[in-house]
Scaffold this active site. Sequence first.
Site, PDB file in Angstrom:
ATOM      1  N   SER A 121       0.859  -1.185   0.000  1.00 20.87           N
ATOM      2  CA  SER A 121       0.000   0.000   0.000  1.00 20.87           C
ATOM      3  C   SER A 121       0.893   1.232   0.000  1.00 20.87           C
ATOM      4  O   SER A 121       1.620   1.473   0.964  1.00 20.87           O
ATOM      5  CB  SER A 121      -0.890  -0.030   1.243  1.00 20.87           C
ATOM      6  OG  SER A 121      -1.727   1.099   1.273  1.00 20.87           O
ATOM      7  N   HIS A 166      -5.475   3.424  11.657  1.00 21.29           N
ATOM      8  CA  HIS A 166      -5.941   3.286  10.281  1.00 21.29           C
ATOM      9  C   HIS A 166      -7.298   3.936  10.065  1.00 21.29           C
ATOM     10  O   HIS A 166      -7.561   4.477   8.982  1.00 21.29           O
ATOM     11  CB  HIS A 166      -5.978   1.829   9.807  1.00 21.29           C
ATOM     12  CG  HIS A 166      -6.164   1.774   8.323  1.00 21.29           C
ATOM     13  ND1 HIS A 166      -7.405   1.691   7.737  1.00 21.29           N
ATOM     14  CD2 HIS A 166      -5.275   1.890   7.320  1.00 21.29           C
ATOM     15  CE1 HIS A 166      -7.260   1.718   6.424  1.00 21.29           C
ATOM     16  NE2 HIS A 166      -5.978   1.836   6.140  1.00 21.29           N
ATOM     17  N   HIS A 195      -2.693   0.741  -3.933  1.00 19.97           N
ATOM     18  CA  HIS A 195      -2.307  -0.494  -3.259  1.00 19.97           C
ATOM     19  C   HIS A 195      -2.542  -1.693  -4.169  1.00 19.97           C
ATOM     20  O   HIS A 195      -3.197  -1.579  -5.202  1.00 19.97           O
ATOM     21  CB  HIS A 195      -3.004  -0.649  -1.886  1.00 19.97           C
ATOM     22  CG  HIS A 195      -4.411  -1.137  -1.926  1.00 19.97           C
ATOM     23  ND1 HIS A 195      -5.291  -0.950  -0.881  1.00 19.97           N
ATOM     24  CD2 HIS A 195      -5.122  -1.827  -2.859  1.00 19.97           C
ATOM     25  CE1 HIS A 195      -6.446  -1.508  -1.180  1.00 19.97           C
ATOM     26  NE2 HIS A 195      -6.374  -2.039  -2.362  1.00 19.97           N
TER      27      HIS A 195
END
Lengths: 350, 350
Positions: A211, A291, A315
């Site tokens: 990512s 996150h 990603h």
Amino acid sequence: MESAIPSHLQTARSRHRRVPDDYAPPYPSFVARHKPAVASVIMAYFGVQFRGEPTAAATEALARIATRFAGENGPTHWDRAQYVDQAGFTNVVSVAYWDDAGRFDAWFGGAREAWTGGNAGDAVGRFIEVLRPHVARYETLFSSLGRPEGVAVLADGMSGEVQEHAYWGGMRDRIPLSQTDAMTPGGEPRVIRDGARIRVVAHDNLCLIRSGQDWSDTETSERKMYLDDVEPVLREGMDFLRDDGVPIGCYANRYMRVVDAQGRPTEKSYGQSWWKSLAALERWAESHPTHVRIFGAAMKYLSTLGPAAKLRLYHEVTVAAADEQFFEYLGCHESTGMLNAVQVAAAPAA
Amino acid sequence: MESAIPSHLQTARSRHRRVPDDYAPPYPSFVARHKPAVASVIMAYFGVQFRGEPTAAATEALARIATRFAGENGPTHWDRAQYVDQAGFTNVVSVAYWDDAGRFDAWFGGAREAWTGGNAGDAVGRFIEVLRPHVARYETLFSSLGRPEGVAVLADGMSGEVQEHAYWGGMRDRIPLSQTDAMTPGGEPRVIRDGARIRVVAHDNLCLIRSGQDWSDTETSERKMYLDDVEPVLREGMDFLRDDGVPIGCYANRYMRVVDAQGRPTEKSYGQSWWKSLAALERWAESHPTHVRIFGAAMKYLSTLGPAAKLRLYHEVTVAAADEQFFEYLGCHESTGMLNAVQVAAAPAA
């Protein structure tokens, strides 16, 4: 608006998408499109591991693998990145991509022998981590067009705006196999010793994410926002996964800085992590405060700036079958990559 | 660990849950359990609407409906709450719950006639909003035991710790109908005029959420955290839905303060909103910055404090079939409740 799943990989579903057919994402995103003839891709991570400044052996290994990449049947694309791991070792990882298994197989034997075949005494750890997923077993996502990264460099091109993104579950819904399969993990990782080499045999439906972020085009306020507000939160999440990931199913995480041909840091980075399952990755992404903050910031940022945003995000996520994996370590410390998923007393690298 | 779906409502699935069978939520939550004999419940919202201080007509209406609630075939439970809406009107809403459709039907005719049957001239707006879902069409969730709210007061008891919570999609997965049905909305809301009364006929799979918080047991630092850090963010999200919800599928939102028998505010509040679909509610909850922050804070809070948390959170979510709905407005402004979902020039309330 098109599906992230290319038409030739669309099948009769036994499992539903998470969003209704009229779902409209709040900002555009794109996926890589391979030619329908491409059956599988290969993602091969070649790492060297050392303490402190690069040793001569490390420098030579990096030069040699670059030469091999440029040789016959070499990858269509590769890049290099580095980070300092939880044990204080520098890891320089060269990632190479193929979309032709025959070419990879013709190339790999010699490269593997040169990388992990007999250099245990050269005071540099080495590892090889390879996935070779069927095209139904991975997905990509890009916030903008014009600069493919990773496996997407191999693609025939990019999609138009896709529907399956900007919601939790989009990652799963973009993987073609999700139409019919829960991609549940099976079994526990185990070790095979082969002299000084240690191989890890993981399990069905192991998950890999790369990512990345590229802030090289950002200017003034956007750059400041990325570096001051986003990057520290991202780093906090990456550190959590590196240090405390195993209990939640993250076997290993590397927060990598991409380097140029001279080994100098660029304004690109990526997180690369190995997961017990796609579900474990989903749960972390959705519930870990770091996150959640990253996602919330990205939603707001991309919804507001739209095409004006210069920060590029992408990603690639793979859920690999048991026979699509290869992990081999030589002279690495015991928390290196997938060694971290098993109990093993490995020789230290230096 | 048990499923939120009671065993007698578990069916052969054509649609999967979002989490694997071995999913373990990071903190406990509970759901209301009705006796298996309960086939449906009734949630009936009776509102009065006025500007400024309560008029004599409003006070009298509130007293009269309370008397009716206490009468024959009245609800098993009811409560009252109020808020000031986007047009500056005070709305006092009495919510009543039954779990026996026969009793409700025997009660409702007279109550309706008294509420919206012929009082257009009394200078107070009135509305009735009723859902009568089959038990497969709603779910509840509680962060703690010992103080049921809303429809859960009717329940036989509470579950043990349930599995389907603390992830995006848990709400859907707790609704028994989700085992076999996407609960997609069908059709557009329309108006039926009946003299001065306006009825709204919504559409299949209309969604209602009542989502409450009770900070009456919190002390010192926890109370301060709720009031200073959580409540303002919650209010911001509630205001967004009230003022700007329609484009994202929220027909109406009320951020209500529960009042006691004397009409004084308690330390309980709830948001009550009408949605085009469960999917629209899911998308807002997952992506709107205010709710993402609320969810992130709650995850962290409940994961950390665990059973020591004194803040109580609960909700009930219904996805109603077309024939399980009733909306009737008399003398209310045109942005009242489900009138906000249709174009209608209604008589102002005062």
